[in-house]
Design a protein around this motif. Structure first.
Motif, mmCIF file in Angstrom:
data_model
loop_
_atom_site.group_PDB
_atom_site.id
_atom_site.type_symbol
_atom_site.label_atom_id
_atom_site.label_comp_id
_atom_site.label_asym_id
_atom_site.label_seq_id
_atom_site.Cartn_x
_atom_site.Cartn_y
_atom_site.Cartn_z
ATOM 1 N N ASN A 34 0.851 -1.194 0.000
ATOM 2 C CA ASN A 34 0.000 0.000 0.000
ATOM 3 C C ASN A 34 0.888 1.246 0.000
ATOM 4 N N GLY A 35 0.302 2.365 -0.386
ATOM 5 C CA GLY A 35 1.024 3.632 -0.324
ATOM 6 C C GLY A 35 1.524 3.907 1.090
ATOM 7 N N PHE A 36 0.825 3.384 2.081
ATOM 8 C CA PHE A 36 1.222 3.569 3.488
ATOM 9 C C PHE A 36 2.665 3.099 3.708
ATOM 10 N N GLY A 89 -7.969 -5.732 2.682
ATOM 11 C CA GLY A 89 -7.575 -4.865 3.797
ATOM 12 C C GLY A 89 -7.696 -3.367 3.615
ATOM 13 N N LEU A 90 -6.553 -2.699 3.609
ATOM 14 C CA LEU A 90 -6.542 -1.234 3.612
ATOM 15 C C LEU A 90 -7.155 -0.643 2.339
ATOM 16 N N ALA A 91 -6.817 -1.208 1.181
ATOM 17 C CA ALA A 91 -7.279 -0.600 -0.081
ATOM 18 C C ALA A 91 -8.800 -0.693 -0.224
ATOM 19 N N VAL A 151 -13.093 9.015 -11.295
ATOM 20 C CA VAL A 151 -12.144 8.398 -10.368
ATOM 21 C C VAL A 151 -10.738 8.645 -10.908
ATOM 22 N N SER A 152 -9.956 9.454 -10.184
ATOM 23 C CA SER A 152 -8.585 9.760 -10.595
ATOM 24 C C SER A 152 -7.616 8.935 -9.752
ATOM 25 N N GLY A 153 -6.829 8.086 -10.430
ATOM 26 C CA GLY A 153 -6.002 7.095 -9.722
ATOM 27 C C GLY A 153 -6.707 5.759 -9.769
ATOM 28 N N THR A 197 -6.482 3.161 -11.614
ATOM 29 C CA THR A 197 -5.788 1.913 -11.924
ATOM 30 C C THR A 197 -5.153 1.257 -10.702
ATOM 31 N N GLY A 198 -5.065 1.972 -9.582
ATOM 32 C CA GLY A 198 -4.406 1.431 -8.391
ATOM 33 C C GLY A 198 -5.325 0.534 -7.579
ATOM 34 N N GLY A 199 -4.827 0.122 -6.416
ATOM 35 C CA GLY A 199 -5.597 -0.781 -5.558
ATOM 36 C C GLY A 199 -6.896 -0.153 -5.105
ATOM 37 N N VAL A 200 -6.830 1.047 -4.515
ATOM 38 C CA VAL A 200 -8.046 1.704 -4.021
ATOM 39 C C VAL A 200 -8.987 1.986 -5.191
ATOM 40 N N GLY A 201 -8.416 2.475 -6.297
ATOM 41 C CA GLY A 201 -9.226 2.821 -7.466
ATOM 42 C C GLY A 201 -9.981 1.633 -8.024
ATOM 43 N N SER A 202 -9.332 0.484 -8.090
ATOM 44 C CA SER A 202 -9.992 -0.675 -8.707
ATOM 45 C C SER A 202 -11.189 -1.138 -7.870
ATOM 46 N N ALA A 261 -7.069 6.256 -17.042
ATOM 47 C CA ALA A 261 -6.305 5.084 -17.499
ATOM 48 C C ALA A 261 -5.712 5.424 -18.853
ATOM 49 N N ARG A 262 -4.495 4.957 -19.063
ATOM 50 C CA ARG A 262 -3.914 5.137 -20.402
ATOM 51 C C ARG A 262 -4.584 4.146 -21.349
ATOM 52 N N PRO A 263 -4.608 4.496 -22.649
ATOM 53 C CA PRO A 263 -5.218 3.563 -23.611
ATOM 54 C C PRO A 263 -4.490 2.216 -23.568
ATOM 55 N N VAL A 304 -10.932 11.686 3.478
ATOM 56 C CA VAL A 304 -11.322 10.466 4.204
ATOM 57 C C VAL A 304 -10.086 9.654 4.571
ATOM 58 N N ILE A 305 -10.221 8.913 5.651
ATOM 59 C CA ILE A 305 -9.216 7.890 5.960
ATOM 60 C C ILE A 305 -9.944 6.555 6.069
ATOM 61 N N ALA A 306 -9.268 5.498 5.690
ATOM 62 C CA ALA A 306 -9.885 4.167 5.669
ATOM 63 C C ALA A 306 -10.407 3.803 7.052
ATOM 64 N N ASP A 345 8.179 -1.641 -7.604
ATOM 65 C CA ASP A 345 7.189 -1.783 -8.682
ATOM 66 C C ASP A 345 5.930 -0.977 -8.353
ATOM 67 N N PHE A 346 5.528 -0.991 -7.099
ATOM 68 C CA PHE A 346 4.341 -0.230 -6.680
ATOM 69 C C PHE A 346 4.544 1.254 -6.967
ATOM 70 N N ALA A 347 5.755 1.736 -6.658
ATOM 71 C CA ALA A 347 6.035 3.163 -6.853
ATOM 72 C C ALA A 347 5.963 3.557 -8.322
ATOM 73 N N SER A 348 6.173 2.585 -9.225
ATOM 74 C CA SER A 348 6.092 2.924 -10.657
ATOM 75 C C SER A 348 4.695 2.773 -11.232
ATOM 76 N N GLY A 349 3.707 2.445 -10.396
ATOM 77 C CA GLY A 349 2.323 2.359 -10.886
ATOM 78 C C GLY A 349 1.894 0.910 -11.048
ATOM 79 N N THR A 350 0.682 0.623 -10.608
ATOM 80 C CA THR A 350 0.197 -0.759 -10.644
ATOM 81 C C THR A 350 -1.139 -0.826 -11.363
ATOM 82 N N LEU A 351 -1.533 -2.051 -11.689
ATOM 83 C CA LEU A 351 -2.903 -2.314 -12.132
ATOM 84 C C LEU A 351 -3.513 -3.183 -11.050
HETATM 85 N N1 LIG Z 1 -6.343 8.060 3.667
HETATM 86 C C1 LIG Z 1 -6.314 6.721 3.736
HETATM 87 O O1 LIG Z 1 -6.773 6.090 4.703
HETATM 88 C C2 LIG Z 1 -5.717 5.978 2.584
HETATM 89 C C3 LIG Z 1 -5.850 4.585 2.513
HETATM 90 C C4 LIG Z 1 -5.350 3.941 1.388
HETATM 91 C C5 LIG Z 1 -4.695 4.676 0.401
HETATM 92 N N2 LIG Z 1 -4.554 6.018 0.547
HETATM 93 C C6 LIG Z 1 -3.903 6.821 -0.498
HETATM 94 O O2 LIG Z 1 -4.741 6.779 -1.654
HETATM 95 C C7 LIG Z 1 -3.947 6.780 -2.823
HETATM 96 C C8 LIG Z 1 -4.308 5.591 -3.702
HETATM 97 O O3 LIG Z 1 -3.894 4.406 -3.039
HETATM 98 P P1 LIG Z 1 -3.508 3.102 -3.861
HETATM 99 O O4 LIG Z 1 -3.098 2.079 -2.883
HETATM 100 O O5 LIG Z 1 -4.603 2.790 -4.804
HETATM 101 O O6 LIG Z 1 -2.223 3.629 -4.666
HETATM 102 P P2 LIG Z 1 -1.669 3.137 -6.041
HETATM 103 O O7 LIG Z 1 -1.917 1.666 -6.163
HETATM 104 O O8 LIG Z 1 -0.301 3.692 -6.173
HETATM 105 O O9 LIG Z 1 -2.654 3.861 -7.093
HETATM 106 C C9 LIG Z 1 -2.494 5.107 -7.599
HETATM 107 C C10 LIG Z 1 -2.667 4.975 -9.114
HETATM 108 O O10 LIG Z 1 -2.781 6.244 -9.674
HETATM 109 C C11 LIG Z 1 -2.085 6.265 -10.912
HETATM 110 N N3 LIG Z 1 -1.660 7.642 -11.122
HETATM 111 C C12 LIG Z 1 -0.465 8.208 -10.853
HETATM 112 N N4 LIG Z 1 -0.494 9.529 -11.136
HETATM 113 C C13 LIG Z 1 -1.748 9.785 -11.586
HETATM 114 C C14 LIG Z 1 -2.399 10.962 -12.052
HETATM 115 N N5 LIG Z 1 -1.759 12.138 -12.129
HETATM 116 N N6 LIG Z 1 -3.689 10.876 -12.405
HETATM 117 C C15 LIG Z 1 -4.360 9.715 -12.358
HETATM 118 N N7 LIG Z 1 -3.786 8.538 -11.941
HETATM 119 C C16 LIG Z 1 -2.492 8.597 -11.569
HETATM 120 C C17 LIG Z 1 -0.956 5.283 -10.760
HETATM 121 O O11 LIG Z 1 -0.675 4.582 -11.950
HETATM 122 P P3 LIG Z 1 0.309 5.090 -13.065
HETATM 123 O O12 LIG Z 1 1.442 5.833 -12.407
HETATM 124 O O13 LIG Z 1 0.768 3.833 -13.757
HETATM 125 O O14 LIG Z 1 -0.553 5.935 -13.929
HETATM 126 C C18 LIG Z 1 -1.510 4.268 -9.761
HETATM 127 O O15 LIG Z 1 -2.007 3.101 -10.400
HETATM 128 C C19 LIG Z 1 -2.483 6.745 -2.359
HETATM 129 O O16 LIG Z 1 -1.967 8.046 -2.371
HETATM 130 C C20 LIG Z 1 -2.566 6.243 -0.934
HETATM 131 O O17 LIG Z 1 -1.501 6.683 -0.141
HETATM 132 C C21 LIG Z 1 -5.056 6.690 1.602
#
Ligand SMILES: NC(=O)c1ccc[n+]([C@@H]2O[C@H](COP(=O)([O-])OP(=O)(O)OC[C@H]3O[C@@H](n4cnc5c(N)ncnc54)[C@H](OP(=O)(O)O)[C@@H]3O)[C@@H](O)[C@H]2O)c1
Length: 304
Positions: A38-40, A127-129, A150-152, A154-159, A176-178, A250-252, A290-296
């Motif tokens: 997780n981003g945490f 869990g967290l996502a 939904v911006s973001g 493709t990530g765990g929370v987004g999906s 999402a990119r094409p 919000v926080i989870a 790998d997570f830091a470089s973006g995930t699906l």
């Molecule tokens: N407040 C809380 O309780 C809580 C709980 C969970 C998560 N979070 C936060 O919520 C965010 C999402 O969590 P996550 O686990 O889903 O993270 P994640 O898996 O890193 O998802 C973020 C996604 O956004 C994409 N992205 C990057 N830059 C973007 C942009 N400018 N516009 C649109 N998409 C973009 C990334 O993919 P690409 O780089 O490949 O495009 C990545 O797939 C994180 O910042 C995390 O820290 C907060």
């Protein structure tokens, strides 16, 4: 026991050998089988929780866990050894985590049993996502037919968030990119995709000329996203972005009831748990890169 931990703020995480913890009164010892990234975890390494949580080094990473109860401490009544459980590590001190062979958690902490039909690797990806997505989508207060960006996505929370919003009957526009990313978010339930790297605003305006009813801010430029709302549009952010009174941070809220409902939905096939890739425990540092470089979806750590 084997674990993956870091020794100081900013230090790279690495495999370490640590004493196996023992459960005290009101606690249970879990033999961990899986965790997820997780981003945490990255924020913890980067020191973003200094002043919020105490760091008790070496800090084992991993907010999520799934495994089997190995032993229980005095006074524990709701679970017995051998039961499969999963949940979120929620302790006031950063030190224990799911990137380890064993983990002690309090009986009163956020966990639930893993139902039949759900394996530990998928349970650990909830869990967290998934609880963050649940909390965030609930806070959006969506109505049937409303359009949510939904911006973001493709990530765990987004999906997970796409799935919850679509389940409500909302029309989801997902970043999402094409290609592979666009196909992924459509599988999660998005009706439209927009490429955030190629003129996001114009693409959104084409789909929703009067603006979107709601924005879920999980990544990207909050101010730009806020400007894409309709006159009465709302914004919910997991990144503490609240530009006006129509925005909510919000926080989870990973409580046991929410976790149990998410697990039931996943076991029954109503909730997709998108695991992009699994890594053995020793390769958790690579999973973080790998997570830091973006995930699906989710990256899962498997502990043998
Ligand atoms: N407040 C809380 O309780 C809580 C709980 C969970 C998560 N979070 C936060 O919520 C965010 C999402 O969590 P996550 O686990 O889903 O993270 P994640 O898996 O890193 O998802 C973020 C996604 O956004 C994409 N992205 C990057 N830059 C973007 C942009 N400018 N516009 C649109 N998409 C973009 C990334 O993919 P690409 O780089 O490949 O495009 C990545 O797939 C994180 O910042 C995390 O820290 C907060």
């Amino acid at each position: 026991m084997q674990a993956v931990a870091f020794d100081a703020v900013g230090a790279g995480p690495s495999p370490v050998d640590l004493p196996t913890p023992q459960p005290g009164p009101g606690e249970m010892l879990v033999r961990v089988k899986a965790s997820s990234v997780n981003g945490f975890d990255l924020a913890a390494i980067g020191g973003m929780f200094q002043g919020i949580f105490e760091y008790n080094f070496p800090v084992v990473l991993g907010k999520d866990f799934a495994g089997t109860v190995e032993a229980i401490g005095e006074g524990v009544t709701r679970v017995s050894p051998g039961v499969s459980v999963f949940g979120v590590v929620a302790k006031p001190v950063l030190g224990d985590g799911g990137f380890a062979e064993y983990l002690v958690i309090a009986e009163q902490s956020p966990w639930a049993t893993v139902p039949n039909g759900l394996d530990p690797q998928h349970a650990a990806a909830l869990g967290l996502a998934a609880t963050a997505a649940r909390t965030a989508v609930d806070a959006l207060g969506l109505s049937r037919g409303e359009t949510v960006l939904v911006s973001g996505a493709t990530g765990g929370v987004g999906s997970y968030a796409i799935q919850f919003a679509a389940e409500w009957g909302a029309t989801v526009i997902a970043t999402a990119r094409p290609g592979e990313e666009a196909a992924f978010v459509r599988r999660m339930g998005a009706a439209h995709t927009v490429d955030y790297t190629a003129g996001l605003a114009a693409q959104v305006r084409e789909i929703a000329p009067d603006g979107v009813a709601a924005v879920l801010h999980l990544a990207g430029d909050g101010a730009q996203l806020a400007s894409l709302r309709s006159a009465k549009g709302r914004l919910v952010s997991t990144l503490s972005f609240t530009p006006d009174e129509s925005a909510t941070a919000v926080i989870a809220q990973p409580d046991p009831d929410t976790l149990a409902k998410l697990a039931a939905a996943a076991a029954e096939g109503r909730l997709r748990v998108p695991v992009q890739r699994t890594y053995p425990l020793a390769e958790a540092p690579r999973a973080l890169d790998d997570f830091a470089s973006g995930t699906l979806g989710k990256l899962v750590i498997v502990i043998d």
